[in-house]
Design an enzyme around this catalytic site. Sequence first.
Site, PDB file in Angstrom:
ATOM      1  N   LEU A 388       0.834  -1.206   0.000  1.00 30.89           N
ATOM      2  CA  LEU A 388       0.000   0.000   0.000  1.00 30.89           C
ATOM      3  C   LEU A 388       0.869   1.256   0.000  1.00 30.89           C
ATOM      4  O   LEU A 388       2.050   1.208   0.357  1.00 30.89           O
ATOM      5  CB  LEU A 388      -0.924   0.000   1.218  1.00 30.89           C
ATOM      6  N   CYS A 389       0.215   2.407  -0.321  1.00 25.44           N
ATOM      7  CA  CYS A 389       1.015   3.594  -0.592  1.00 25.44           C
ATOM      8  C   CYS A 389       1.200   4.473   0.643  1.00 25.44           C
ATOM      9  O   CYS A 389       1.065   5.680   0.567  1.00 25.44           O
ATOM     10  CB  CYS A 389       0.378   4.395  -1.721  1.00 25.44           C
ATOM     11  N   PHE A 390       1.434   3.862   1.820  1.00 31.38           N
ATOM     12  CA  PHE A 390       1.823   4.672   2.982  1.00 31.38           C
ATOM     13  C   PHE A 390       2.895   3.935   3.772  1.00 31.38           C
ATOM     14  O   PHE A 390       2.952   2.709   3.748  1.00 31.38           O
ATOM     15  CB  PHE A 390       0.614   5.053   3.848  1.00 31.38           C
ATOM     16  N   ASN A 430      -6.017   1.591  -2.141  1.00 28.66           N
ATOM     17  CA  ASN A 430      -5.323   1.415  -3.423  1.00 28.66           C
ATOM     18  C   ASN A 430      -6.103   0.541  -4.410  1.00 28.66           C
ATOM     19  O   ASN A 430      -5.525  -0.064  -5.309  1.00 28.66           O
ATOM     20  CB  ASN A 430      -3.929   0.807  -3.229  1.00 28.66           C
TER      21      ASN A 430
END
Length: 460
Positions: A388-390, A430
């Site tokens: 995921l983008c964190f 996402n």
Amino acid sequence: MTELLGRPAADWIAEQGLPLHLTSLPRIRENVRAFTRVFRDLYPRGAVRYAVKACAHPVLLAAIRAEGAGADVASPFEARMALQAGLDPRTLDLNGNCKEDELIREALASRMLIVADSAEELALVEATARAMGRRARVLLRLSGFHLGGVTGEAIFTAGPWSKFGIPLAEIPPLLENLGAYPSVRFLGFHTHIGSQITRVEPYLAVLGRMVELGRVLRDRTGACPVLNLGGGFPVNYLEEPAWDELRRRTAARDGFSWNLGLAGLDADGVWQGEAYHSPWPKEQMVEAILRGTVTVDGEALPVLRALESLDTPELLVEPGRAIAEDAGLTLCRVAHVRRAGGAHNLVTVEMGVLSHADAMLEGLPNRWDILEGPDDPEPFETFVAGNLCFSGDLLARFQTRLRRRPRRGDTLLIRDTGAYTAHFMASNANAYPRPPRLLVHGDGDVTVMKRRDRYEDLFA
Ligand SMILES: Cc1ncc(COP(=O)(O)O)c(C=O)c1O
């Protein structure tokens, strides 16, 4: 070939894809049975109310019922699921700090045990019961205990700063004023200290206080027939040597712990947050409690004597994690093996932390393994991150030891992922599909608890 829950792992993967969560129904049943056995041997007035939030499905709840347990429900759909599974409403505790009007009406109509979470809610229960011509069965949930750092802050629910329960200081005036609630039958008290409570002392402190208050209630109403100790019975994520090693290596601050502040050692070297090992895991904690000593009105009493002095009330417990956690397995696919934080290994997998939320909320050092392939001479120590983008998307915040260096496409196995972990925070972050969870029966039958999201489900 590795077998998982009675089938070759490769078959599960070929049929279901990855990531995948599996839950063993026989293990769930064994875990319930272990609790009921402790009560049968030591305190037959004890009873189990499985905390549905830990892992919920009507088929799983039907098995809970078959084992003679009830359930703790804390939302309209949890209650509906328990009723659908055929659980007797009188064996359901209704918990929660924001119960909906309709849920309270349903609980009153079906005679669930309502755990009143605040004075405000108690007034609402009284008014609703009066309007319905019912008498509510109520426990008062207590909080405001000074117990020290008994577990992680996010999962400690009985302290002075809690959104749950009636502060202890408000209880005596409330007990003076029971006449204001003619439609409520006060049956006793409830406390859920929190989750993953690894020491027995907090339970004994709380139980002693509940017996004291039970005596006051009995003076006022003639009886205190129920005490509910909540859940929180711990799971051993690590055996003792590994737990000692984790603390030692974290203290060395050599990058063993990614340590974003969820757990670890403070400046004085005192462990903060929850512990990952207990001398009294699961039902053994209930045994330790029943064999323990409490202080009641200044007098030290064995727990069984203290309960006897209160006319042997029903003693309820609400285990969730201790029933479901070690029944669950998670499989995910390795993407890359790389470096991060300097010289540290980092394996990335095709699954985000929202499908393994314990890692985000609690930092649990779950046990990891590589499914196939021979061992390397040296094990491979690594952090694990998701897709995921964190940056908080870390699935293993303490370095975990794999048998060998993984390769792209390998399958990683995480143990002890049956409670909360997979579904509590599950989302379509996402635009990933939420993974499936299968309930695997003893005879090999499979119940799909949650199927993998399809593209259209993202918009459902
Ligand atoms: C009221 C109540 N009882 C029981 C439980 C179950 O706790 P555990 O899973 O730690 O046993 C919870 C968990 O949140 C809870 O809120």
